[in-house]
Each structure stands twice: as structure tokens, then as C-alpha cells.
Design an enzyme around this catalytic site. Structure first.
Site, PDB file in Angstrom:
ATOM      1  N   GLY A  80       0.804  -1.234   0.000  1.00 18.19           N
ATOM      2  CA  GLY A  80       0.000   0.000   0.000  1.00 18.19           C
ATOM      3  C   GLY A  80       0.827   1.269   0.000  1.00 18.19           C
ATOM      4  O   GLY A  80       0.330   2.334   0.352  1.00 18.19           O
ATOM      5  N   LYS A  95       6.490  16.830  -3.821  1.00 20.40           N
ATOM      6  CA  LYS A  95       6.801  17.023  -2.400  1.00 20.40           C
ATOM      7  C   LYS A  95       7.899  18.071  -2.190  1.00 20.40           C
ATOM      8  O   LYS A  95       7.782  18.930  -1.313  1.00 20.40           O
ATOM      9  CB  LYS A  95       7.194  15.683  -1.773  1.00 20.40           C
TER      10      LYS A  95
HETATM   11  N1  HSE Z   1       3.558   6.758  -3.099  1.00 18.20           N
HETATM   12  C1  HSE Z   1       4.009   7.605  -2.039  1.00 18.20           C
HETATM   13  C2  HSE Z   1       5.313   7.046  -1.516  1.00 18.20           C
HETATM   14  C3  HSE Z   1       2.981   7.638  -0.951  1.00 18.20           C
HETATM   15  O1  HSE Z   1       5.663   5.925  -1.860  1.00 18.20           O
HETATM   16  O2  HSE Z   1       6.020   7.736  -0.790  1.00 18.20           O
HETATM   17  C4  HSE Z   1       3.228   8.677   0.079  1.00 18.20           C
HETATM   18  O3  HSE Z   1       3.182   9.968  -0.452  1.00 18.20           O
END
Ligand code: HSE
Length: 404
Positions: A182, A200
Site C-alpha cells: 500500500g 513534495k
Molecule cells: N507513493 C508515495 C510514496 C505515498 O511511496 O512515498 C506517500 O506519499
């Protein structure tokens, strides 16, 4: 009682409902009131779910209900999240989101609406999953001039690179496992091509500079081209390869980029492995501070969402200053930045090294037994110069920037 609506009942949304339930007493004690989920918006049905009776399929139910004071957006993606979030803010509801794509693309506008309406738009969970990062940056470090933010900001790629480095797993197997756990985005391209890290570091840079950063101007490379051979050299050199999102601020000169980086054991982010994220922030008076924790996953991310709900419970009637303004931030081109370079050449060091040294100057070399190639580590030089020198060689198999 504070009535909350959750939009998007996927991994994070259901996690938020769970955290609000598991920590109900502690949250009530902290905020002095109960936080109750009134609606859950999703297109899907959830037969048998304990919160089935809260499920709605029509956004306007939430928008029109004046009892709903806080809306949690965990749908992901820009559409229809942007329209829904904007409508909630316009109707005077506080919004909390975990959606970095939304914040990176429309943060400036949504924060402006929240300011005008004297309400809040908070997004702690959008960067670094469960790691408290945005609140420390905007509050604890509010008096600092931030000079650098370097982070491992994507759990999926860090998991994949860690498995490749430590267990020799191939890319596909490690990605599948990250998806099962997940961590990955619905479309894993967003993780492995660096787009998620780009959103980010864009958000963190906007918060650090107080200006709007256009994520489309951030030079972004992913990890799909990193190979097991690169990791064999990394092992020989006692280094590691990580996907970094970095921003550097020197006066008005701001550079932001996302790329795999070779780092050594003395780098503060060297030990950040598996799904963990690590972020190093350097301020002009505080020096270096580090943030570390679970960067993805249901409950850690939900915990960050809930922290924003709790924060809003103490600011129902006022806007918390975040310091992200409408002024645009110019970014320096990647070519102007300097790095050391890890370069793999076809052939033998014995035969090729004189030409390489004549061009690049002093280099360290590394060889793998039985391979018809070798690698060098150059001294630090601007990328523009590296590109010019490298153009004269037809036998370069790989180049990875280094922070060694
Ligand atoms: N897909 C993102 C990760 C989820 O793997 O960091 C969290 O932002």
C-alpha cells in the site's frame, strides 16, 4: 462536537476514520471536544463496512451541510479534488488534505482562499507521510532562513532501491511488493519516475521560500534507469544510491531538483532505508535538523491527517499563517549546479584512463571482476562542464550524480 466529512474512502481515508476511532479519547482530551465523522464520500459501495451508513455519493450533501466544519480530502489526484476542496473552502469549511498533487498544483490559490475566509487549508500528510515536517517547517523553524532541504521523500522508490541494494532484488519484484504493502501511488509511474518526489520538494520549497514554485520547472529524474550493476559498484565504493528531492537557497538563487544521488556513509540520509523517508533541513542559525519516519502507508499518513484536524480544532475561528505567498520563485537551471559524477565506461581502465583524466582531471576508479567496463568518480564540477566533457566520449554507459 466537530463534524468532519471524509472525501475518498481508500487507503488513507479509511485510515483517517480508523485513527479518529482508535485515538478518540486522547483526541477529545486534547481538543476538548469530540471529533465525529458525519459523512464519507466515495463513488464505491462498501457493503458491511461499519461506517456504511455515513457513505454518500453526492458531494453537494457535504458542501451544503452547515454542521460540517472540517473536510478531509484523501481522494488523490487533481480532479475532482481541486473543485471539491475549493468549494468547501468557499463555503467556509476548513480543509485537510494528504494530496500532494493538489497542493503542488493549486496550493497558492487554496491557501489564499483560506486566508480570505479566515479558515485553514492544512496538508501535513502531503509530504513525508507520518513524519511531522510541514508544521515544524512553518512553525518551529519559522524564524530561520532555510538554506537547504534534501530529502528521501518517496517510500516506494526508497523501498525498491533498498531491496535492490541489500537483497539484489530486481526492480519489478520490489515494486510489486511495495504496491502490495500500500505504499505506491495508483499509477506507480508517479513514484518511479520521480513525479511524487517532485511534488513534495516543490511544496517544501514553497514553504521554505514563501513563494510559489512551479513543479513543472523542477528538473526531475526517476529511478527506472538505475541497474543492479550500479549497485555492485556502489557496494565496492561503500556508497549507496538514493532518490533525492533537493532544494538549495542562496539568497535569491534557488535550485530545486529530483534525481538519484550516490551518497557515502557519512551522509545523514545514508541509513534511511526501506519505506522510511528522511529529510535534512539546514537553516542559517539552527544548523542541520533531521526528520525521519514512515513516509507512506495507511496509518502513518492518516496520523498526519488527524494531526491537522486536531490543529484546526484549536483554530476554528482563525487562519494559521503558513507564509506561502503568491510571489513566484525563479529556479536556477540544473546545468548551473555542481556535483561529483559516477561514470561507467565500456572497456578497460588501463586503456581508457589517460583520455578520461585528460578531460575530467583527477578521478577515482572502481572495477568489477569479469566485467568489460569500469567506473570513475570525478571531482566536483558544474553540470554544464560535465555535459560538455562527456559529449566527447561515446563509451559512457551510466552517469549518477554524487554527494560524496
Ligand atoms: N507513493 C508515495 C510514496 C505515498 O511511496 O512515498 C506517500 O506519499
Amino acid at each position: 462536537m466537530i463534524q468532519v466529512a471524509v472525501m475518498g474512502y481508500g487507503t488513507i481515508g479509511s485510515g483517517v476514520v480508523e485513527v479518529l476511532e482508535v485515538n478518540r479519547d486522547r483526541i477529545a482530551e486534547k481538543t476538548g471536544q469530540e471529533i465525529a465523522v458525519k459523512y464519507i464520500l466515495d463513488l464505491r459501495e462498501f457493503p458491511g463496512d461499519p461506517h456504511e451508513e455515513k457513505l454518500v455519493h453526492d458531494f453537494s450533501v457535504i458542501e451544503k451541510d452547515e454542521e460540517v466544519q472540517v473536510v478531509v480530502e484523501t481522494m488523490g489526484g487533481v480532479n475532482p479534488a481541486f473543485a471539491f476542496v475549493k468549494a468547501c473552502l468557499m463555503s467556509g469549511k476548513h480543509v485537510v488534505t494528504s494530496n500532494k498533487a493538489l497542493v503542488a498544483a493549486h496550493g497558492t490559490e487554496l491557501l489564499e482562499i483560506a486566508r480570505e475566509k479566515n479558515i485553514n487549508f492544512l496538508f501535513e500528510a502531503s509530504v513525508g507521510g507520518g513524519i511531522p515536517l510541514i508544521r515544524p517547517l512553518t512553525q518551529s523553524l519559522a524564524g530561520e532562513q532555510i538554506q537547504e532541504i534534501s530529502g528521501i521523500l518517496n517510500g516506494t522508490t526508497n523501498y525498491i532501491l533498498s531491496k535492490m541494494a541489500k537483497e539484489g532484488q530486481n526492480f519489478e519484484t520490489a515494486l510489486r511488493k511495495a504496491q502490495e504493502l500500500g505504499y505506491a501511488e495508483r499509477n506507480p509511474e508517479a513514484d518511479v519516475e520521480g513525479f511524487d518526489t517532485c511534488r513534495k520538494i516543490t511544496i517544501l520549497t514553497a514553504l521554505a521560500t514563501g513563494r510559489e514554485v512551479n513543479y513543472e520547472e523542477v528538473s526531475t529524474e526517476g529511478i527506472t534507469w538505475i541497474t543492479d550493476t550500479d549497485f555492485k559498484y556502489a557496494s565496492v565504493l561503500n556508497t549507496s544510491i538514493k532518490l533525492f528531492g533537493t532544494s538549495r537557497v542562496e539568497g535569491d538563487n534557488v535550485s530545486v531538483y529530483v534525481c538519484p544521488m550516490m551518497i557515502g556513509p557519512d551522509h545523514p540520509l545514508f541509513g534511511v532505508n526501506d519505506v522510511y523517508n528522511g529529510v535534512m533541513v539546514r537553516g542559517n542559525t539552527v544548523g542541520t535538523v533531521m526528520f525521519y519516519g514512515s513516509g507512506a502507508g495507511k496509518l502513518p499518513t492518516a496520523s498526519a491527517v488527524v494531526s491537522d484536524i486536531v490543529e484546526i480544532a484549536g483554530h476554528l475561528a482563525d487562519n494559521i499563517a503558513i507564509g506561502w505567498t503568491e510571489r513566484k520563485q525563479e529556479l536556477m537551471p540544473m546545468e548551473a549546479l555542481s556535483y561529483r559524477y559516477f561514470i561507467r565506461f565500456a572497456g578497460t581502465a588501463k586503456e581508457k584512463l589517460p583520455d578520461i583524466q585528460a578531460a575530467f582531471g583527477k578521478v577515482e576508479t572502481a572495477e568489477l571482476p569479469g566485467m568489460d567496463e569500469f567506473a570513475v568518480l570525478t571531482e566536483k564540477m558544474p553540470e554544464k562542464r560535465y555535459r560538455k566533457l562527456a559529449a566527447a566520449f561515446t563509451d559512457i554507459r551510466q552517469m549518477i550524480r554524487c554527494d560524496l
